[in-house]
Design an enzyme around this catalytic site. Structure first.
Site, mmCIF file in Angstrom:
data_model
loop_
_atom_site.group_PDB
_atom_site.id
_atom_site.type_symbol
_atom_site.label_atom_id
_atom_site.label_comp_id
_atom_site.label_asym_id
_atom_site.label_seq_id
_atom_site.Cartn_x
_atom_site.Cartn_y
_atom_site.Cartn_z
ATOM 1 N N LYS A 154 -0.611 -0.533 11.578
ATOM 2 C CA LYS A 154 -1.332 -1.338 12.440
ATOM 3 C C LYS A 154 -0.592 -2.429 13.007
ATOM 4 C CE LYS A 154 -4.806 -2.195 9.586
ATOM 5 N NZ LYS A 154 -4.475 -1.486 8.177
ATOM 6 N N ARG B 161 -14.289 -3.998 9.878
ATOM 7 C CA ARG B 161 -13.905 -3.013 8.633
ATOM 8 C C ARG B 161 -15.379 -2.809 8.106
ATOM 9 N NH1 ARG B 161 -8.318 -5.580 7.797
ATOM 10 N NH2 ARG B 161 -7.761 -4.326 5.765
ATOM 11 N N ARG C 85 7.323 -2.947 1.843
ATOM 12 C CA ARG C 85 6.969 -3.961 3.147
ATOM 13 C C ARG C 85 7.590 -5.367 2.688
ATOM 14 N NH1 ARG C 85 1.461 -4.532 5.665
ATOM 15 N NH2 ARG C 85 0.739 -4.689 3.428
ATOM 16 N N ARG D 217 -7.549 -1.365 -2.047
ATOM 17 C CA ARG D 217 -7.720 -1.382 -0.806
ATOM 18 C C ARG D 217 -7.824 -0.278 -0.192
ATOM 19 N NH1 ARG D 217 -2.222 -4.736 0.220
ATOM 20 N NH2 ARG D 217 -2.301 -4.067 2.154
ATOM 21 N N ARG E 111 4.029 -9.717 0.231
ATOM 22 C CA ARG E 111 2.881 -10.175 0.202
ATOM 23 C C ARG E 111 2.249 -10.038 -1.095
ATOM 24 N NH1 ARG E 111 -0.328 -7.394 5.174
ATOM 25 N NH2 ARG E 111 -2.043 -7.044 3.445
#
Ligand code: AP5
Length: 217
Positions: free
Chosen positions: A14, A89, A128, A172, A161
């Site tokens: 996203k 969400r 990431r 998640r 992160r």
């Protein structure tokens, strides 16, 4: 002008697509995840409350998130269009968004849904890296910076992160399937969902987004 949402599982791409789309269509990119991370780094009351949920891979309560987005949508840079990334969400957030848009006298043009297989997501998320200064995103395999650990755009040291560990990612993903997937049905009923194949390379996903959104910048 475009008023869009971008949806997909954690790690679906996203943020990566949002940064390409906002440049292509010259619209504001509103990421609730980025807003919470900013609030956490500034140690604001919202940040301190949100951190507990984010670190556990749970959703920040609706009333906090809805207030944040309502304020943000009133900003002048949203007048030329916007791309909401990571919101709504929950069904309650989607209903609240309907009310906000009604008050502003505007409607959504589309909901981009990046479809991915869960099996690739843990690898995408744990690999990431991101730039804490200019927010450019990278991946240790699929989007390497020229110099390892250094942002190509601004030269800052890349970070990982805090919620990008395997344990939190599993939470998640569970939260996504239980609470966020129903939001897609909510928009499917309005016939505004634009499905995109998120298993392709980043540039090919973006090409599909552009074709499906059409010209009309
Ligand atoms: P948020 O920041 O929104 O996290 P997320 O939804 O889990 O999504 P990610 O940012 O992890 O993934 P992404 O889809 O943007 O993937 P990316 O493009 O970076 O939210 C974080 C937390 O904040 C939530 O868990 C929650 O606690 C809270 N929160 C936020 N919004 C909320 C709300 N509305 N209500 C309540 N709580 C909220 O890509 C991932 C990696 O893959 C990158 O390294 C990238 O380079 C790579 N990649 C991307 N696309 C491809 C591709 N096509 N092929 C190969 N690699 C790719």
């Amino acid at each position: 002008m475009k008023r869009l949402l971008i949806m997909g599982a954690p790690g679906a791409g996203k943020g990566t697509q949002a940064s390409l789309i906002k440049n292509e269509y010259n619209i504001a990119h509103i990421s609730t995840g980025d807003m919470f991370r900013e609030a956490i780094s500034n140690k604001t009351p919202v940040g301190l409350e949100a951190k507990v949920y984010i670190d556990n891979g749970q959703l920040v309560p609706d009333e906090i998130t809805i207030r944040l987005v309502e304020e943000r949508l009133k900003a002048s840079d949203c007048k030329g269009g916007f791309l909401l990334d990571g919101y709504p969400r929950t069904i309650a957030q989607a209903q609240a968004l309907d009310l906000m848009l009604k008050k502003l006298g505007i409607k959504l043009d589309g909901v981009i849904n990046i479809k991915t297989d869960d099996l690739v997501l843990i690898d995408r998320i744990t690999g990431r890296r991101s730039c804490p200064v200019c927010k450019e995103g990278y991946h240790i395999k699929s989007k390497k910076p020229t110099v390892e650990g250094v942002c190509d755009v601004c030269g800052a040291t890349l970070i990982q992160r805090a919620d990008d560990n395997e344990e939190t990612v599993k939470n998640r993903l569970e939260v996504y399937h239980n609470q966020t997937a129903p939001v897609l049905d909510y928009y499917s009923k309005q016939n505004i969902v634009i499905d995109v194949d998120g298993m392709k390379d980043i540039s090919d996903v973006f090409e599909e987004v552009k074709v499906k959104l059409g010209g009309n910048k």
